[in-house]
Scaffold this active site. Structure first.
Site, PDB file in Angstrom:
ATOM      1  N   TYR A 147       4.201   6.530  10.111  1.00 36.91           N
ATOM      2  CA  TYR A 147       2.831   5.689   9.721  1.00 36.91           C
ATOM      3  C   TYR A 147       4.046   4.750   9.221  1.00 36.91           C
ATOM      4  O   TYR A 147       3.756   3.231   8.916  1.00 36.91           O
ATOM      5  CB  TYR A 147       2.285   6.227   8.738  1.00 36.91           C
ATOM      6  N   TYR A 187      -8.895   4.944   7.519  1.00 39.63           N
ATOM      7  CA  TYR A 187      -9.015   5.842   8.937  1.00 39.63           C
ATOM      8  C   TYR A 187      -9.907   6.802   9.163  1.00 39.63           C
ATOM      9  O   TYR A 187      -9.942   7.831   8.528  1.00 39.63           O
ATOM     10  CB  TYR A 187      -7.714   6.114   9.791  1.00 39.63           C
ATOM     11  N   HIS A 202       0.909  -1.158   0.158  1.00 41.49           N
ATOM     12  CA  HIS A 202      -0.221  -0.819   0.005  1.00 41.49           C
ATOM     13  C   HIS A 202       0.953   1.335  -0.094  1.00 41.49           C
ATOM     14  O   HIS A 202       1.569   0.592   0.137  1.00 41.49           O
ATOM     15  CB  HIS A 202      -1.074   0.132   1.290  1.00 41.49           C
ATOM     16  N   PRO A 257      -3.840   0.061  18.504  1.00 46.53           N
ATOM     17  CA  PRO A 257      -4.062  -0.670  17.205  1.00 46.53           C
ATOM     18  C   PRO A 257      -3.656   0.534  16.234  1.00 46.53           C
ATOM     19  O   PRO A 257      -3.174   0.539  14.946  1.00 46.53           O
ATOM     20  CB  PRO A 257      -5.031  -1.194  16.554  1.00 46.53           C
ATOM     21  N   LYS A 263       1.362  -0.390  15.379  1.00 50.43           N
ATOM     22  CA  LYS A 263       2.763  -0.351  15.724  1.00 50.43           C
ATOM     23  C   LYS A 263       3.499  -1.886  16.220  1.00 50.43           C
ATOM     24  O   LYS A 263       4.397  -1.658  16.326  1.00 50.43           O
ATOM     25  CB  LYS A 263       3.066   0.738  15.872  1.00 50.43           C
TER      26      LYS A 263
END
Ligand code: APR
Ligand code: PHB
Length: 391
Positions: free
Chosen positions: A386, A202, A72, A294, A298
């Site tokens: 990220y 998200y 991704h 979560p 990580k």
């Protein structure tokens, strides 16, 4: 029984460490409380940073991940009913993440360990005890099928997760812990339906957070924020899908395909760090030493980094008679751990509904999100955290 490194716990941390040590010619035995089938039944997150991808390759178990994992290049942030893409690849100079379930990672590592004939003791239950790690001859004892066993070793690796025996065995006066418990959890559903969107979404909404993730092109993993006291039994599949739908934008709502859940569970959210991560010849790695909510994906990646540092340190010790890595293990890990704890806490705070902050809190989150998606500097900060900060 005698081995160089006794590893407590056969989750991703313990299995990865065992594999790296084996590759470097360091003998190791793993002792696990549960059965292999039980370990594999746990559904956890599924986003791998490059560091975890590289480690799996180095362990010689990367083939299936390379075949089946989804690379991704971006994520989407949904707020005020609209989606905004964060181009992680473009903002970080070409970095990406690989979506591949932790269950599959564990599976691949277990298969490799079995194929190599390495010793793993499953079903040790709550009988595992750690001894003499303040001296030069540590021992791990356990009872299996009514018989007592002892593993003599040079080092103990505590890879036994948040509820394990390793951290609990550290001398209380040397251990300091830091903790933040969030007043909500994630209700997660795994279902054999195509993902609503090719990238993760998200979502910040007035009804709370939601996440659209996946395991493959035909299997989705979705989450909605729920109050901590909610019970999974009170959430029917229909209730879950209806709640998720209300938290999506109109286009995603239209595209959402629902189906029976294969797994449904509620995970509490917590930030936790134990310091230090080494006590004499006992090392803590992964969830045994730290937990992150979560939201930043990580947990597994931090575990992989600890294991990277720990295996390097142990190999240096055996190969070069050099104790530098061992002596600095805790300090080096914690520096990276706290950055991931900070990022995970920040992203959690930005995306979830906090009952105590009310409408004011919601407005401030929306303003920050608006800034985030429109500022290259702010987007870059999110993207580089990220995809994973450099080792
Ligand atoms: N004795 C032996 N084994 C134990 C004991 C014990 N007393 N207590 C726990 N264990 C085992 C657990 O059964 C589990 O299989 O240790 C293992 C720890 O595995 P994880 O909890 O998966 O922790 P870790 O390997 O550090 O992996 C970190 O897991 O929770 C996720 O988000 C986290 O992805 C991250 C990853
Ligand atoms: C998941 O796929 O389970 C997942 C993905 C991203 C997260 C957390 C969980 O941040």
């Amino acid at each position: 029984m005698r081995t160089q490194v006794a590893i407590v716990g056969a989750g991703p941390s313990g299995l990865l460490l065992g594999q790296l040590l084996f590759k470097a010619g360091v003998s190791n035995v793993i002792v696990e409380r549960q059965s292999a089938a039980h370990v594999l039944s746990r559904i956890r997150a599924g986003v791998l940073e490059q560091v975890a991808v590289d480690l799996l390759d180095e362990c010689g178990v990367g083939a299936r991940m390379r075949r089946e994992g989804l690379v991704h290049h971006g994520i989407e942030l949904l707020f005020k009913g609209a989606r905004h893409r964060i181009d992680m690849h473009g903002l970080t100079g070409g970095k990406s993440v690989t979506v591949y379930g932790q269950t599959e990672v564990t599976h691949d590592l277990m298969d490799a360990r079995q194929a190599q004939g390495l010793e793993t003791v499953y079903d040790a239950g709550d009988t595992v005890t750690l001894h003499d790690f303040d001296g030069t001859h540590p021992k791990v004892r356990y009872v299996k099928d009514g018989a007592a066993h002892e593993i003599e070793c040079d080092f103990i690796a505590g890879c036994d997760g948040f509820h394990g025996v390793s951290r609990a065995s550290a001398p209380a006066h040397l251990l300091k812990t830091y903790e933040k418990v969030y007043p909500f959890g994630w209700l997660g559903v795994l279902a054999d339906v195509p993902p609503v969107s090719p990238e993760l979404i998200y979502a910040n909404t007035e009804r709370g957070f939601a996440l659209c993730s996946m395991r493959s092109h035909t299997r989705s993993r979705y989450y909605v924020q729920v109050p901590s006291q909610d019970k999974v039994e009170s959430w029917s599949d229909d209730a879950f899908w209806n709640e998720l739908r209300t938290r999506l934008d109109p286009a995603a709502r239209e595209r959402l395909i629902t189906g029976p859940s294969i797994e449904k569970s509620i995970a509490p959210l917590r930030s936790f760090v134990a310091e230090p991560m080494r006590f004499g010849r006992l090392f803590l790695a992964g969830d045994a030493a730290h937990i992150v909510p979560p939201t930043g994906a990580k947990g597994l990646n931090l575990a992989a980094t600890d294991v990277r540092y720990l295996s390097n340190a142990l190999v240096e010790h055996y190969r070069d008679r050099d104790s530098h890595g061992i002596d600095h293990y805790s300090e080096v890990c914690l520096r990276r751990v706290w950055k991931a704890v900070r990022f995970s806490w920040w992203f959690t705070s930005l995306m979830h509904k906090f009952p105590e902050t009310g409408e004011f809190g919601q407005k401030v989150q929306e303003a920050e999100l608006d800034y985030l998606v429109n500022s290259r500097a702010a987007s870059t900060s999110l993207a580089e955290n990220y995809v994973g900060l450099p080792l």
